[in-house]
Design a protein around this motif. Sequence first.
Motif, PDB file in Angstrom:
ATOM      1  N   SER A 175       0.826  -1.204   0.000  1.00  0.00           N
ATOM      2  CA  SER A 175       0.000   0.000   0.000  1.00  0.00           C
ATOM      3  C   SER A 175       0.861   1.254   0.000  1.00  0.00           C
ATOM      4  N   MET A 176       2.003   1.206   0.733  1.00  0.00           N
ATOM      5  CA  MET A 176       2.906   2.361   0.728  1.00  0.00           C
ATOM      6  C   MET A 176       3.496   2.583  -0.659  1.00  0.00           C
ATOM      7  N   ALA A 177       3.873   1.471  -1.347  1.00  0.00           N
ATOM      8  CA  ALA A 177       4.417   1.606  -2.699  1.00  0.00           C
ATOM      9  C   ALA A 177       3.372   2.163  -3.659  1.00  0.00           C
ATOM     10  N   ALA A 178       2.126   1.681  -3.529  1.00  0.00           N
ATOM     11  CA  ALA A 178       1.059   2.193  -4.391  1.00  0.00           C
ATOM     12  C   ALA A 178       0.795   3.667  -4.126  1.00  0.00           C
ATOM     13  N   ASP A 179       0.814   4.042  -2.833  1.00  0.00           N
ATOM     14  CA  ASP A 179       0.612   5.453  -2.482  1.00  0.00           C
ATOM     15  C   ASP A 179       1.715   6.328  -3.055  1.00  0.00           C
ATOM     16  N   GLU A 180       2.970   5.838  -2.988  1.00  0.00           N
ATOM     17  CA  GLU A 180       4.083   6.612  -3.519  1.00  0.00           C
ATOM     18  C   GLU A 180       3.966   6.775  -5.039  1.00  0.00           C
ATOM     19  N   ALA A 181       3.581   5.680  -5.746  1.00  0.00           N
ATOM     20  CA  ALA A 181       3.423   5.767  -7.194  1.00  0.00           C
ATOM     21  C   ALA A 181       2.308   6.741  -7.567  1.00  0.00           C
ATOM     22  N   VAL A 195       2.667  10.302  -9.696  1.00  0.00           N
ATOM     23  CA  VAL A 195       1.883  10.654 -10.882  1.00  0.00           C
ATOM     24  C   VAL A 195       1.132  11.953 -10.658  1.00  0.00           C
ATOM     25  N   ALA A 196       0.563  12.098  -9.460  1.00  0.00           N
ATOM     26  CA  ALA A 196      -0.184  13.322  -9.156  1.00  0.00           C
ATOM     27  C   ALA A 196       0.729  14.545  -9.179  1.00  0.00           C
ATOM     28  N   VAL A 197       1.942  14.399  -8.614  1.00  0.00           N
ATOM     29  CA  VAL A 197       2.886  15.522  -8.607  1.00  0.00           C
ATOM     30  C   VAL A 197       3.294  15.888 -10.027  1.00  0.00           C
TER      31      VAL A 197
END
Length: 355
Positions: free
Chosen positions: A92-98, A102-104
């Motif tokens: 979940s942390m890796a998905a949040d970082e990805a 993308v958002a940034v």
Amino acid sequence: MTDSIMSKAATMEIPINSNGDTGTLPEDDSLEQAAKLQWSLDEKDLQQVMVSGPNLNETSIVSGGYGGTAEGIISTSSIKGSNMHHSSSNSSMAADEATRGVAVEKMETMKKWGLNTYKCTKQMISERFGRGSRTVDLELEAQIEVLRDTKKKYENVLRLARALTNHFYNMVQTQHALGDTFADLSQKSPELRDEFGYNAETQKLLCKNGETLLGAVNFFVSSINTLVNKTMEDTLMTIKMYENARLEFDAYRSDLEELSLGPRDAVAMARIDAAQEQYQVQKDKYERLRSDVIIKLKFLEENKVKVMHKQLLLFHNAISAYFAGNQEQLEQTLKQFNIKLKPPGADKPSWLEEQ
């Protein structure tokens, strides 16, 4: 005690009567009591296993057998749950970082687009109201205006040539139908057979020459259409990109000039350096597209003269030969320009394509 009783029961002899029945022994009661005692002990052990033994979700390590204390039991359910929680947490942390990355990236792109749009809109409004300056290449802009005017005139030629083709096609079809009617009447009217006959021949000859002229005019229309809607349009698309680059260049140039007139502290100098970098990028883009436009205009002019010289000569010779009734010259014109007429019915799909 249980072991001694079971040992005694196991070694005791059981006499059999002559008819196969077991005899009555004084120690039968002892065997029955021993069996009941063993069953009760086994039942207690089973209950203890059900209470303190492993279940389907646990793997137990027990000291001293199933009857030992619960301190020797290590449950793997807690370990499994911990590992699963840790793994899901990492994923979940890796998905949040990805997702955050993308958002940034999207936010940065939107920020740059918004800033660029703001600067260009400001520059465009300033130019319209006469408050802002713009970069002007008088010679190049004059050539661009000539191209746009030429394109409009050639579009009018194309429209009229298409109208002539449609009208002439309808006339040829009418001549074809009229020739067939004359030929039919020639067979059915003996008193006017000759008159209907040579009129039928005349219409068929006109129809044949008309189809030849249509081939020449269609080739003329196709070539003008390619010149106007492909070659000229491609050059105008490059011109549009050049004009957008010119607007962006002037917008960043004006921004740099405004910053240069302001204060010279550390923050202002950093903004001036960034503006200078963006100005140089836009300048390179503007000069590159300006060079592309100059080259395309040059090649377009050469191509236009070459194409129109050939097409105007074709159009003149074909029209003159047709209305002069010179069938040989008309056919020679098509050979001169390598125009091949399609046989009747060539545009129709074959029976296999219709399936």
